[in-house]
Design a protein around this motif. Sequence first.
Motif, mmCIF file in Angstrom:
data_model
loop_
_atom_site.group_PDB
_atom_site.id
_atom_site.type_symbol
_atom_site.label_atom_id
_atom_site.label_comp_id
_atom_site.label_asym_id
_atom_site.label_seq_id
_atom_site.Cartn_x
_atom_site.Cartn_y
_atom_site.Cartn_z
ATOM 1 N N GLU A 1 1.431 7.594 -1.200
ATOM 2 C CA GLU A 1 0.349 6.975 -1.959
ATOM 3 C C GLU A 1 0.456 5.465 -1.840
ATOM 4 O O GLU A 1 1.477 4.868 -2.178
ATOM 5 C CB GLU A 1 0.409 7.396 -3.424
ATOM 6 N N PHE A 2 -0.615 4.849 -1.335
ATOM 7 C CA PHE A 2 -0.644 3.419 -1.075
ATOM 8 C C PHE A 2 -1.426 2.673 -2.154
ATOM 9 O O PHE A 2 -2.254 3.265 -2.847
ATOM 10 C CB PHE A 2 -1.274 3.159 0.301
ATOM 11 N N PRO A 3 -1.201 1.374 -2.295
ATOM 12 C CA PRO A 3 -1.940 0.591 -3.288
ATOM 13 C C PRO A 3 -3.437 0.571 -2.980
ATOM 14 O O PRO A 3 -3.852 0.603 -1.821
ATOM 15 C CB PRO A 3 -1.347 -0.815 -3.151
ATOM 16 N N GLY A 4 -4.244 0.518 -4.037
ATOM 17 C CA GLY A 4 -5.682 0.397 -3.871
ATOM 18 C C GLY A 4 -6.352 1.699 -3.516
ATOM 19 O O GLY A 4 -5.763 2.776 -3.615
ATOM 20 N N VAL B 1 -7.047 -3.874 2.987
ATOM 21 C CA VAL B 1 -7.735 -5.170 2.916
ATOM 22 C C VAL B 1 -7.561 -5.793 1.538
ATOM 23 O O VAL B 1 -7.338 -7.007 1.410
ATOM 24 C CB VAL B 1 -9.232 -4.998 3.242
ATOM 25 N N GLU B 2 -7.633 -4.982 0.498
ATOM 26 C CA GLU B 2 -7.639 -5.501 -0.875
ATOM 27 C C GLU B 2 -6.248 -5.836 -1.404
ATOM 28 O O GLU B 2 -6.100 -6.697 -2.263
ATOM 29 C CB GLU B 2 -8.307 -4.480 -1.791
ATOM 30 N N HIS B 3 -5.219 -5.148 -0.903
ATOM 31 C CA HIS B 3 -3.852 -5.370 -1.376
ATOM 32 C C HIS B 3 -2.903 -5.494 -0.177
ATOM 33 O O HIS B 3 -1.981 -4.686 -0.022
ATOM 34 C CB HIS B 3 -3.407 -4.218 -2.281
ATOM 35 N N PRO B 4 -3.118 -6.482 0.688
ATOM 36 C CA PRO B 4 -2.375 -6.518 1.956
ATOM 37 C C PRO B 4 -0.867 -6.664 1.806
ATOM 38 O O PRO B 4 -0.108 -6.057 2.572
ATOM 39 C CB PRO B 4 -2.978 -7.717 2.683
ATOM 40 N N ALA B 5 -0.413 -7.449 0.847
ATOM 41 C CA ALA B 5 1.030 -7.662 0.715
ATOM 42 C C ALA B 5 1.733 -6.384 0.278
ATOM 43 O O ALA B 5 2.719 -5.949 0.898
ATOM 44 C CB ALA B 5 1.302 -8.785 -0.289
ATOM 45 N N GLU B 6 1.233 -5.760 -0.782
ATOM 46 C CA GLU B 6 1.844 -4.529 -1.272
ATOM 47 C C GLU B 6 1.706 -3.404 -0.250
ATOM 48 O O GLU B 6 2.627 -2.611 -0.049
ATOM 49 C CB GLU B 6 1.207 -4.113 -2.598
ATOM 50 N N PHE B 7 0.548 -3.346 0.397
ATOM 51 C CA PHE B 7 0.292 -2.313 1.394
ATOM 52 C C PHE B 7 1.256 -2.456 2.572
ATOM 53 O O PHE B 7 1.858 -1.478 3.024
ATOM 54 C CB PHE B 7 -1.157 -2.412 1.873
ATOM 55 N N ALA B 8 1.425 -3.689 3.055
ATOM 56 C CA ALA B 8 2.319 -3.927 4.186
ATOM 57 C C ALA B 8 3.754 -3.567 3.836
ATOM 58 O O ALA B 8 4.485 -3.003 4.662
ATOM 59 C CB ALA B 8 2.231 -5.382 4.632
ATOM 60 N N GLY B 9 4.158 -3.878 2.614
ATOM 61 C CA GLY B 9 5.515 -3.563 2.206
ATOM 62 C C GLY B 9 5.784 -2.073 2.197
ATOM 63 O O GLY B 9 6.821 -1.608 2.708
ATOM 64 N N LEU B 10 4.861 -1.297 1.624
ATOM 65 C CA LEU B 10 5.055 0.151 1.576
ATOM 66 C C LEU B 10 4.942 0.759 2.965
ATOM 67 O O LEU B 10 5.708 1.665 3.321
ATOM 68 C CB LEU B 10 4.042 0.786 0.628
ATOM 69 N N LEU B 11 3.998 0.282 3.765
ATOM 70 C CA LEU B 11 3.848 0.811 5.121
ATOM 71 C C LEU B 11 5.121 0.581 5.934
ATOM 72 O O LEU B 11 5.584 1.486 6.642
ATOM 73 C CB LEU B 11 2.652 0.155 5.814
#
Length: 267
Positions: free
Chosen positions: A239-242, A248-258
């Motif tokens: 489960e990813f942010p947003g 696009v909307e949460h790039p920092a958190e998304f990149a970290g989890l990815l």
Amino acid sequence: MTEQVADDHDVRGTGPVLLVLPGGAGHPMGLEELTGRLAERFTVVTYDPLGLAHGRLGRPVGEQRVRAWSDGAHRVLAGVVPRGGQAYVFGTSSGGVAALDLLARHPEGLRHVVAHEPPVVEVLPDAAGQRAMFQEVYAAYRAAGLDAAGARLGAGLEERAPGPLPGGDPLSPEEEAASPFALFLAHVLVPFTGYAPDVGALRALSGRLTLGAGAGSKGQLPHRTAAAAARLCGAGLAEFPGGHLGAVEHPAEFAGLLTEVLLRTGR
């Protein structure tokens, strides 16, 4: 940090290769911050299948096919991954559909694939109804333009009644060719949402596949589809942010989890 630009992809960063497949019509707009953060850990190869960010926006576009996108991605990887090497893959939305097809048909050299909310509604028990909904989106676009299609698509993704659609005029061929969203509605939406993933092939490769679902998409079609695809393929679900546009909307958190998912599962 290295940066290279070709006619249909960009390369930036250093480290293991990570192929990024954008959603929509494949235009990477809005993903700059995400790919910049990923480039701190990976050699990020961002594929632009129609070359829309590489001088081809405004030219006529034909009906798109998932197979053509995944074959193009395979070609790009062959040019950037050293012989005998492996790559990670991240695709979102329509790019996630292409990522599934890439893994099913070209698994050699792929370390791990994350497909974020690919709209592969054929995995759902109500697939026929969802195909009909996407046809309504296409019809709304052809009849009344972007606003009407966007309203119908939003209602469909949120699985609510659409209500009256805004009025508008159809786009001219020139207007359509200049708009990535219009190109998506006209030439990507229906063929990509009608794609049936090769569940047998993906199940055999389940250790190399993670489906992504947005925390903000819970109770909506994209989350439901990702969860169903993960169950059928025996793959992991993260489960990813947003929501659907979380990258696009949460790039920092998304990149970290990815990064965490790829490096943990790809060892």
